[in-house]
Each structure stands twice: as structure tokens, then as C-alpha cells.
Design a protein around this motif. Structure first.
Motif, PDB file in Angstrom:
ATOM      1  N   ASN A 131       0.908  -1.252   0.050  1.00 33.67           N
ATOM      2  CA  ASN A 131      -0.024   0.053  -0.046  1.00 33.67           C
ATOM      3  C   ASN A 131       0.928   1.233  -0.118  1.00 33.67           C
ATOM      4  O   ASN A 131       0.596   2.294  -0.658  1.00 33.67           O
ATOM      5  N   ALA A 134       3.106   1.701  -3.233  1.00 35.83           N
ATOM      6  CA  ALA A 134       2.031   2.230  -4.206  1.00 35.83           C
ATOM      7  C   ALA A 134       1.814   3.666  -4.174  1.00 35.83           C
ATOM      8  O   ALA A 134       1.902   4.531  -5.078  1.00 35.83           O
ATOM      9  N   TYR A 135       1.799   4.197  -3.035  1.00 35.50           N
ATOM     10  CA  TYR A 135       1.584   5.504  -2.494  1.00 35.50           C
ATOM     11  C   TYR A 135       2.986   6.383  -3.073  1.00 35.50           C
ATOM     12  O   TYR A 135       2.600   7.685  -3.627  1.00 35.50           O
ATOM     13  N   ALA A 160       1.970   2.719  -9.516  1.00 36.71           N
ATOM     14  CA  ALA A 160       1.207   2.602  -8.364  1.00 36.71           C
ATOM     15  C   ALA A 160      -0.160   2.003  -8.603  1.00 36.71           C
ATOM     16  O   ALA A 160      -0.868   1.266  -7.543  1.00 36.71           O
ATOM     17  N   TYR A 163       0.092  -1.747  -8.211  1.00 37.68           N
ATOM     18  CA  TYR A 163       0.178  -2.069  -6.857  1.00 37.68           C
ATOM     19  C   TYR A 163      -0.990  -2.361  -6.112  1.00 37.68           C
ATOM     20  O   TYR A 163      -1.724  -2.966  -5.327  1.00 37.68           O
ATOM     21  N   TRP A 164      -2.128  -1.143  -6.209  1.00 36.20           N
ATOM     22  CA  TRP A 164      -3.387  -0.916  -5.513  1.00 36.20           C
ATOM     23  C   TRP A 164      -4.290  -1.896  -5.833  1.00 36.20           C
ATOM     24  O   TRP A 164      -4.951  -2.452  -5.130  1.00 36.20           O
ATOM     25  N   LEU A 167      -4.016  -5.542  -4.314  1.00 34.13           N
ATOM     26  CA  LEU A 167      -4.121  -5.521  -2.896  1.00 34.13           C
ATOM     27  C   LEU A 167      -5.679  -6.479  -2.983  1.00 34.13           C
ATOM     28  O   LEU A 167      -6.537  -6.184  -3.690  1.00 34.13           O
ATOM     29  N   LYS A 170      -9.423  -3.330  -1.939  1.00 37.27           N
ATOM     30  CA  LYS A 170      -9.081  -2.328  -2.790  1.00 37.27           C
ATOM     31  C   LYS A 170      -9.783  -1.199  -2.351  1.00 37.27           C
ATOM     32  O   LYS A 170     -10.889  -0.900  -2.112  1.00 37.27           O
ATOM     33  N   ASN A 171      -8.715  -0.063  -2.253  1.00 37.51           N
ATOM     34  CA  ASN A 171      -9.418   1.173  -1.611  1.00 37.51           C
ATOM     35  C   ASN A 171      -9.528   2.202  -2.651  1.00 37.51           C
ATOM     36  O   ASN A 171      -8.734   2.607  -3.673  1.00 37.51           O
ATOM     37  N   MET A 174      -7.436   5.313  -2.897  1.00 40.41           N
ATOM     38  CA  MET A 174      -5.937   5.135  -3.587  1.00 40.41           C
ATOM     39  C   MET A 174      -6.201   5.003  -5.080  1.00 40.41           C
ATOM     40  O   MET A 174      -5.264   5.476  -5.887  1.00 40.41           O
ATOM     41  N   ILE A 175      -6.824   4.108  -5.697  1.00 42.24           N
ATOM     42  CA  ILE A 175      -6.906   3.822  -6.982  1.00 42.24           C
ATOM     43  C   ILE A 175      -7.404   5.225  -7.803  1.00 42.24           C
ATOM     44  O   ILE A 175      -6.557   5.222  -8.756  1.00 42.24           O
TER      45      ILE A 175
END
Length: 629
Positions: A131, A134-135, A160, A163-164, A167, A170-171, A174-175
Motif C-alpha cells: 500500500n 503504491a503511495y 502505483a 500495486y493498489w 491488494l 481495494k481502496n 487510492m485507486i
């Protein structure tokens, strides 16, 4: 995103390993309080008893100052927190790296922003925290966008996103962040279709009322449509973004955070641009006034740069040239403070260092695994020998110890040689890759465009019965010029693809040029000789190209102007120098009266660049150009 950020800080405070429960509660109050933040921070500072307490105090101060746009203070507290957290709470350390990267990005110090993102990425990769990995990739995407290095921005944005999406949980925030990073890079890279594709993918993760949390997506779609000159459609999207941002970045007490000013600066700059493009100068003036206030309050170099750039265009359009010049100077001042060759070089060095560290770790890990297997095999053999032949055990152990020590010394020597060789090969490979990439770009882009021009001109001549002789000659001239340029381009690519050029290479290349010249002037006799001892003499590609171009220019002059019947090119060794002589039997010219054009000046410049000497002798019996190297 704002709520997620607050949640992360509070979770980190609760999860920090410290025995002082009171200081944690006080720090949470200090971070979340609007009016009493300084009061609670003073209480927390008095209650510091351990290094862990001190680390969390500076961590929270850094986060608070970052959130409320106190950039210099955020840097001071962040650097203090970093030192205290290096061997402590990893999640807090990653948050500090993220905050420092964001702050330096706002200030336009992109080299430091990249440095802290790469620091954070190293820690995140070591902890296998995908996470955070990715950030930091998303951070790099935004930084490279602001630095106008859009290709790298797209590269890190896609990393990024990958990576997201990998996961399990999934957020959407973030996506959306990754999609936005990719899209704005495509937008300013002048690829609007790709930009709109990634922007509109955000709506796959936000539907209904949830779309009220993605004001930046509405603005960015409007920005892309603005660049496509779809002004009314762009205004609709940006106006929605303005309303959303008012709600998202203002808390219940009416307090605005740093993102509020950043987003409104963007919104009003775009709306002002639309207004002046539609010739509504009065409305544009008002909107630019608001954009300036918010850009200043955002304390963001990118927003001020964009504002001055657009307002300079506006003032130019309405013929207010003095203000246009002033805005242009402000734009250039900000741009020059941010964009320079040394900073770009620093970016490359930071990335190269990061990639080399990764490769070294992988190499060391591989060697360690091999060594572990070797030791395991040796131990088994030793045990077998001890059990089978006790009488020989002591001798075997002594032999193995000696052998192991000798192998270790030898292995260390080999490893050192290997590292040196790898470093040298990597450097050579990178240089060769860069040259090949440039030559491919020249061939694929410029070459194909010139071919297209030739084809287009020929098609025009074929498709239309052109009666105008002057136009027909003009079109033929364009086609011939483009063909000649392609030949020049191929010569350049030939030189770039060679590490070293010999006189034998030059002789072959010039013979090809002479063959083409004979097609135009078949009555001219050419003679080209190179001394046998010089044929294998090597030059760098730049030196070789300069020599080739100078000889080529000399031959061209003899063909075009001298009305020569015979042209000689001789390369020989004279004393401790190399002499190249190009002579003809043409009509010559007066060196004192002739005006030196680009051809003669370019010849002189090329030879000066490789530290040679150029001499030109001309009379009614012919011309001789001598090069001494």
C-alpha cells in the motif's frame, strides 16, 4: 482523502509503542483541535519522557503543519521525527517521508521531494508494505508531472495503480489517486484521449453521492476539454468541481485546509482561461483576481506558475502588453527556480542510486542463498566423513578450514572484480542504450515524417495536373530537400550507432556519397586515397562525424560552384599530424572578396570543435582545403 488522512494519523498514534498513554491522548487532541492545537502541543511537550514520546510528538507536529500548509515548520519537525523514528515505528516513519515529499513538492523543490519518496519506497519495499509502495509511486508520478517529465509521470502512476489493484482490499481513494496521476500526465503530454480515458475510469469506483468526493476529477476532465477548445463543456465540469471542493475541504467550523486553496486556485485559473478564450475579458479579470489570491494562499509553486502563464496569455490577447510582459517574467522566474539541468541530473542520479541498491540487494541475496547451500553440503559431507572415518576426521576438518578460508579470500577477490566489471558494463550499456534510443527516435519520428512529406508532395504532383511551372519546381525542390535531409539523418544515425569510427569507415561512407554525386555530375573524376597506416586509426563518433561533414561540404562546394572536372581527397600522415586535403581543378574564388556563407563557416566550426586546423587556398587554377588533426 482528507478523512482517510486524519484516520491514518490517529491510528498511528494509538498503535505507537509508548508507555505514556496521556501523551497519546493529548497529541490526538492537538492534531484534531481547531482552536486549541498549540495549547495541547505544549502540554504534550511537557509530558515527553522517552525517545518514543519525543518521536511521536514531532511526528504529529509534522503532520499538523503539513495539513495546514505551514511548509517550513513541517520540514523542520519532519526531519527531527525522521531521526527519532529510523529504528522505531515504521508506519510513522513512512507517513513522515510522505509528508516531507508533499511539502517539498508544493515548494517546487522536486529533487528533495523525489529523494524523500524514494526513501519511503525503500522502507516500504523492505517491509513488503505494498500500500505504501503504491503511495510513493503515486507521489513520484505527481512530482514528475509538476516537473513536466510526463513520460516518467505516467510510468510511476501505472506502477502505483498496479500495486493498489493487486491488494485484496481495494481502496477507491487510492485507486482514484493513481488514475488521476496517470491522467494529468497524459493531459499535459498532449494526449487528451488517454487523459480522458483514465479520468473517466475513476467513475467506476465512485457512483451516486460518492462522486461528491472526487472534485479534482471533474476539474481535470474540464481542463482536458479546455485544451481541446471545448469551452462550454469544460466550464460545466469545472463549475461542478468548484462546488464539490467548497464542501470537501471545509470542516464543520468553516476552517479551510491547504487543499482548499490548491483546488480553488486550479478551478479559478481554468475558469478565467475559458472566459478570455470566449472574449469575456471583464469576467476573466474577476476570475483571475480570485485565482491569484488562492494560488498565493496555496503556497504552491506549480499553481503560481500556471496562473502567471495563463494571465500572461490573457493580457497579451487584450493588448495589455506591459502586464503581459510582467506576468511572463513572473512565470519564467518561477519556472527557472524549479526547472534546471542540474536538478534534472539530480533526479536521474537519485533514481539510478535507488535502482542500483535494489540490484545489489538482489545480488547479495542470491549469493547468500548459494553460499548457504554450499555450507549445508559441506556440513553433510563433513558429518559423513566423521561417522565413517573417525581416524581421518581431524585431518579433514583442518583441510576444510584451510580450503574454506582460501575459497573465501578468492571469492572476495572475484566478487570485487565482478562488481567492478558489472559497474563498467552497466555504464557502457546505459550510454549505448541512450545513443540507440536517440537514433531510433530520429529514425522512427523525424525519418518517418520526412518520408511522409516526400510522399505527400509526390502525391500532390501525381493527383493534380500542375500547369504552373514555378509551383511544380517549388514542389520538386521541397521533395529533393526532404530526400537530402533523410540522407543527412541516416549519416547522423550511422555515426551515433558507432562507438568508434575509423578512416576506413569514413572512406566507405564518402565513396557512397561520391557515387550519389556522380549521378548528378557524371563527368567529374573523383580520387580518394587513405594512407595504409591510417586506415585503422579510430575517432570518437563526434570527431568522425565532424570530419565526414567537412569533407562532404568541401566536395559539395567543388561540385556546385567550382565547375571542377577532377576532385581529389587525400589522407596522409605529415610529421606528427594527420593531413586531409580536398582539392579540385575548378575556377576557384577570391578569398578576400567572397562572402563566407554557412558552408564555409560550418566547416571552420566543425574543425575547431575537434581541435584541428582548417586552411583554404584558392586561385583561378582550383581550390585546396587542408585539414590538420
Amino acid at each position: 482523502m482528507k478523512n482517510f488522512y486524519y484516520f491514518t494519523i490517529i491510528v498511528l498514534l494509538f498503535s505507537s509503542e509508548t508507555n505514556a498513554q496521556d501523551i497519546k491522548k493529548t497529541l490526538i487532541k492537538a492534531f484534531t483541535s481547531q482552536d486549541s492545537s498549540d495549547y495541547y502541543f505544549k502540554i504534550a511537550k511537557k509530558n515527553i519522557k522517552t525517545p518514543a514520546d519525543e518521536a511521536q510528538y514531532y511526528f504529529c507536529k509534522n503532520a499538523r503543519c503539513c495539513d495546514y500548509n505551514q511548509l517550513d515548520s513541517s520540514i523542520v519537525y519532519g526531519e527531527r521525527a525522521e531521526k527519532l523514528l529510523l529504528n522505531g515505528d515504521v508506519n510513522s516513519l513512512l507517513t513522515v517521508y510522505n509528508n516531507l515529499s508533499k511539502v517539498y513538492r508544493k515548494q517546487g523543490q522536486y529533487d528533495k521531494a523525489i529523494q524523500y519518496s524514494l526513501k519511503g519506497m525503500r522502507v516500504a519495499e523492505k517491509e513488503k508494505n505494498y500500500n505504501w509502495t503504491a503511495y510513493f509511486n503515486a507521489n513520484l508520478s505527481f512530482i514528475y508531472h509538476d516537473f513536466e517529465s510526463y513520460q516518467k509521470g505516467v510510468f510511476y502512476g501505472k506502477k502505483a495503480l498496479k500495486y493498489w489493484l493487486s491488494l485484496e482490499k481495494k481502496n477507491p481513494d487510492m485507486i482514484s489517486n493513481a488514475l488521476n496521476a496517470i491522467a494529468i500526465n497524459f493531459d499535459d503530454w498532449n494526449r487528451p484521449d488517454s487523459a480522458l480515458y483514465y479520468h473517466k475510469k475513476v467513475f467506476k469506483y465512485y457512483k451516486g453521492k460518492d462522486t461528491l468526493y472526487i472534485g479534482e476529477t471533474y476539474n481535470n476532465i474540464g481542463n482536458t476539454l479546455l485544451k481541446q477548445k471545448k469551452y462550454k463543456e469544460a466550464k460545466k465540469w469545472i463549475s461542478i468541481a468548484l462546488k464539490i471542493n467548497d464542501k470537501n475541504f471545509t470542516d464543520n467550523n468553516g476552517v479551510k485546509d491547504a487543499n482548499y486553496y490548491y483546488e480553488r486556485a486550479t478551478n479559478y485559473t481554468n475558469l478565467a482561461t475559458i472566459a478570455y478564450e470566449l472574449d469575456d475579458f471583464e469576467e476573466a479579470e474577476k476570475l483571475f483576481g480570485k485565482a491569484y489570491l488562492y494560488a498565493k494562499k496555496s503556497d504552491n509553486a506549480e499553481k503560481l506558475r500556471d496562473f502567471y502563464y495563463q494571465r500572461a496569455k490573457f493580457n497579451k490577447k487584450r493588448n495589455n502588453l506591459s502586464k503581459a510582459v510582467q506576468d511572463q517574467e513572473n512565470y519564467i522566474k518561477i519556472r527557472d527556480s524549479v526547472f534546471d539541468v542540474e536538478r534534472a541530473q539530480t533526479f536521474s542520479e537519485l533514481e539510478a542510486k535507488y535502482q542500483n541498491e535494489k540490484k545489489e540487494k538482489q545480488l547479495l541475496q542470491s549469493k547468500s542463498e548459494i553460499r548457504e547451500r554450499e555450507i549445508e553440503i559441506e556440513n553433510k559431507n563433513t558429518q559423513f566423513l566423521i561417522l565413517g572415518l573417525i581416524s581421518l576426521a581431524l585431518l579433514c576438518i583442518i583441510y576444510l578450514v584451510y580450503r574454506q578460508q582460501k575459497m573465501k579470500i578468492k571469492q572476495q577477490e572475484q566478487e570485487f572484480e565482478l562488481k567492478s566489471a558489472i559497474a563498467k558494463i552497466e555504464t557502457q550499456n546505459k550510454l549505448q542504450e541512450q545513443r540507440l534510443a536517440i537514433s531510433r527516435d530520429l529514425h522512427d519520428n523525424i525519418g518517418s515524417q520526412l518520408t511522409f512529406i516526400i510522399s505527400s508532395v509526390d502525391n500532390i504532383k501525381y493527383a493534380f495536373d500542375i500547369q504552373n511551372a514555378k509551383l511544380d519546381r517549388k514542389l520538386s525542390g521541397i521533395s529533393d530537400f526532404a530526400k537530402a535531409t533523410i540522407i543527412e539523418l541516416r549519416d547522423t544515425i550511422w555515426a551515433m550507432n558507432k562507438n568508434q569510427i575509423t578512416f576506413e569507415d569514413l572512406q566507405t561512407r564518402i565513396h557512397n556519397f561520391i557515387d550519389k554525386a556522380k549521378e548528378v555530375k557524371n563527368e567529374i573524376q573523383f580520387n580518394f586515397t587513405v594512407g595504409a597506416e591510417l586506415k585503422d586509426l579510430q575517432f570518437s563518433s563526434i570527431e568522425g562525424m565532424n570530419i565526414y561533414r567537412t569533407i562532404q561540404e568541401a566536395i559539395n562546394n567543388s561540385i556546385k560552384y567550382a565547375e571542377a572536372k577532377k576532385i581529389d581527397i587525400q589522407v596522409e600522415k605529415v610529421a606528427n599530424k594527420i593531413q586531409i586535403a580536398v582539392s579540385d581543378d575548378g575556377k576557384g574564388f577570391d578569398l578576400n572578396t567572397v562572402e563566407k556563407g554557412n558552408g564555409l563557416l560550418n566547416m571552420q566550426k566543425r574543425i575547431d570543435e575537434i581541435h584541428g586546423e582548417l586552411d583554404i587556398q584558392s586561385s583561378a587554377n582550383g581550390t585546396k582545403i587542408t585539414i590538420l588533426l
